[in-house]
Design an enzyme around this catalytic site. Structure first.
Site, PDB file in Angstrom:
ATOM      1  N   ALA B  95       5.231  -6.555   0.055  1.00  0.00           N
ATOM      2  CA  ALA B  95       5.136  -8.000  -0.131  1.00  0.00           C
ATOM      3  C   ALA B  95       4.773  -8.357  -1.567  1.00  0.00           C
ATOM      4  CB  ALA B  95       4.083  -8.553   0.820  1.00  0.00           C
ATOM      5  N   LYS B  96       4.198  -7.416  -2.274  1.00  0.00           N
ATOM      6  CA  LYS B  96       3.832  -7.588  -3.686  1.00  0.00           C
ATOM      7  C   LYS B  96       3.085  -8.886  -3.939  1.00  0.00           C
ATOM      8  CE  LYS B  96       7.237  -4.301  -5.397  1.00  0.00           C
ATOM      9  NZ  LYS B  96       8.078  -3.990  -4.225  1.00  0.00           N
ATOM     10  N   ARG B  97       2.101  -9.165  -3.077  1.00  0.00           N
ATOM     11  CA  ARG B  97       1.281 -10.346  -3.256  1.00  0.00           C
ATOM     12  C   ARG B  97       0.235 -10.089  -4.357  1.00  0.00           C
ATOM     13  NH1 ARG B  97       5.167 -11.546  -0.137  1.00  0.00           N
ATOM     14  NH2 ARG B  97       4.885 -12.932   1.647  1.00  0.00           N
TER      15      ARG B  97
END
Lengths: 279, 279
Positions: B95-97
């Site tokens: 998700a690379k939040r």
């Protein structure tokens, strides 16, 4: 919407306020929780009360995703509601995405095509090919993290290269400002760092800056405006919690309106001083 | 799941393969498009065919979000299906939040509580307080971007500080490895950079590394394994497109199984060589 259109809205409303819909289910007034979609009802009331005083809404995706697909439906309903009732609003997905090209293309599709946002916030760590797919959409914007408002900004954003004589955040803004233009690229600069805002304004004199951190995080609207404004305003100042959660009673919307209006009035004064010259 | 548990699964399956469910609606076989939820049917078939050969699945959220709330429902169905049928699988939300503390807390809730993932990928740009809320969940993991596999990695990840004598990616891995432990923190290191993998292994000898970029992006399984392995394996190698889209006919699942098995067999050989000593 291009920069000219955004500036037109700013002049006509006397405001460069962005209201952040960080609509945390845990914080919305109790009486709304009996409705089918409490977060949407909250958003609708906040939008109804604050829209005369702002030119943009920023939706923080985290608060919707935490509710699962139901939350994602609320996000869709909120953007559809805004598009239908306030077509001139600048809609920002505060999503902080950033991934390799084929994935970035899907995120661009998500926020621009599927959801109809005007802009999406992007983390720059993965570089140019993680940002370019967003720049291919006409009249849409990327808002790239430059210098953020939180304490952890100090961990990497101030990493300094002697060779370039730049901090990482300056390197990011310098490089990334060349990938698009002042008509499709903004930078996030935290209101908690007004001195650096002045330095950044020298790197990107014409770009819009999205400034979070006024309000709950302690930044000053007056200082930020003084250091960051340019001839076409060039600022969107965001306030979230200090407006939307100023009051947890049944009168939350009126209180939010009053808080937004207060900021708008300060902004109007700054804009009056702009005239045709640089402030 | 802790590192010991993950290593146990790796030994028992003879595999450190992670299959990436980058299930792009535009690419899934035509005959599935007549079903109610083509992406879920695709995932179920891929999982059914590949689960004997892998220890982890990585779900790339972009491909689900692009379909709106319907896509988010598919994501929920997929994780629920995996949890029910393959409880030992390590489930990664790619998700690379990365956001300020109060927002990061909501993302942690999203991926760990609402969706039941074991791990989530995080962009490190915003620093420590953007990562800490994830570390508060017992038996859950953050997978922090270190050195990515794409071309744009060169733009900022190689930004060099003479003072620290470090590249940014080394600084990130050095600092962030101290925030959690080898039982809750991994780093993403692209398979397209095997030389750097060796340098990184020196900084974090005991941490797991998630390695994308084998397959469609051109990285070599053999080189990556040689440079990156440690005594407890310490690697999850991800392949997405090269497995799940190897065949667009009705036999896509069998082909995916064959591709996954082929990787598993290579991995088994590497693991056989591990014994109790460092390779």
């Amino acid at each position: 919407m291009d920069a000219e259109g955004l500036y037109r809205n700013i002049r006509s409303k006397g405001s460069y306020l962005c209201v952040g819909l960080d609509s945390d289910m845990d914080k919305i007034p109790g009486h709304l929780k009996k409705t089918d979609d409490p977060v949407f009802e909250f958003n609708r009331a906040i939008i109804g009360a604050t829209h005369p005083y702002c030119v943009a809404y920023k939706i923080n995706t985290a608060f919707y995703e935490a509710l699962g697909s139901k939350g994602w439906q609320t996000l869709e309903k909120t953007t559809a509601y805004l598009r239908e009732n306030h077509p001139n609003m600048f809609l920002i997905a505060d999503a902080k995405r950033g991934d390799i090209g084929n994935t970035a293309r899907k995120y661009a599709q998500t926020f621009f095509s599927t959801l109809g946002f005007d802009a999406v916030t992007i983390a720059p760590y993965m570089g140019r090919d993680s940002i370019e797919p967003f720049l291919e959409y006409p009249d849409k914007w990327v808002i790239i993290l430059g210098l953020t408002s939180n304490k952890g900004a100090a961990d990497f954003q101030y990493f300094h290269s002697g060779q370039d004589n730049l901090y990482l955040y300056e390197k990011v803004i310098t490089e990334a400002s060349g990938w698009g233009s002042a008509d499709n690229t903004m930078f996030v600069v935290g209101a908690t760092r007004p001195e650096e805002l002045k330095r950044i304004r020298k790197i990107v004199p014409h770009h819009f800056l999205l400034v979070p951190g006024v309000g709950a995080q302690g930044g000053s609207l007056e200082k930020v405006s003084r250091q960051g404004i340019n001839q076409q305003c060039g600022l969107l100042i965001n306030a979230s919690r200090s407006i939307i959660f100023a009051d947890s009673s049944e009168h939350f919307a009126e209180t939010a309106a009053a808080k937004a209006q207060q900021m708008q009035q300060e902004m109007q004064k700054v804009l009056n001083g702009l005239g045709g010259t640089t402030v």
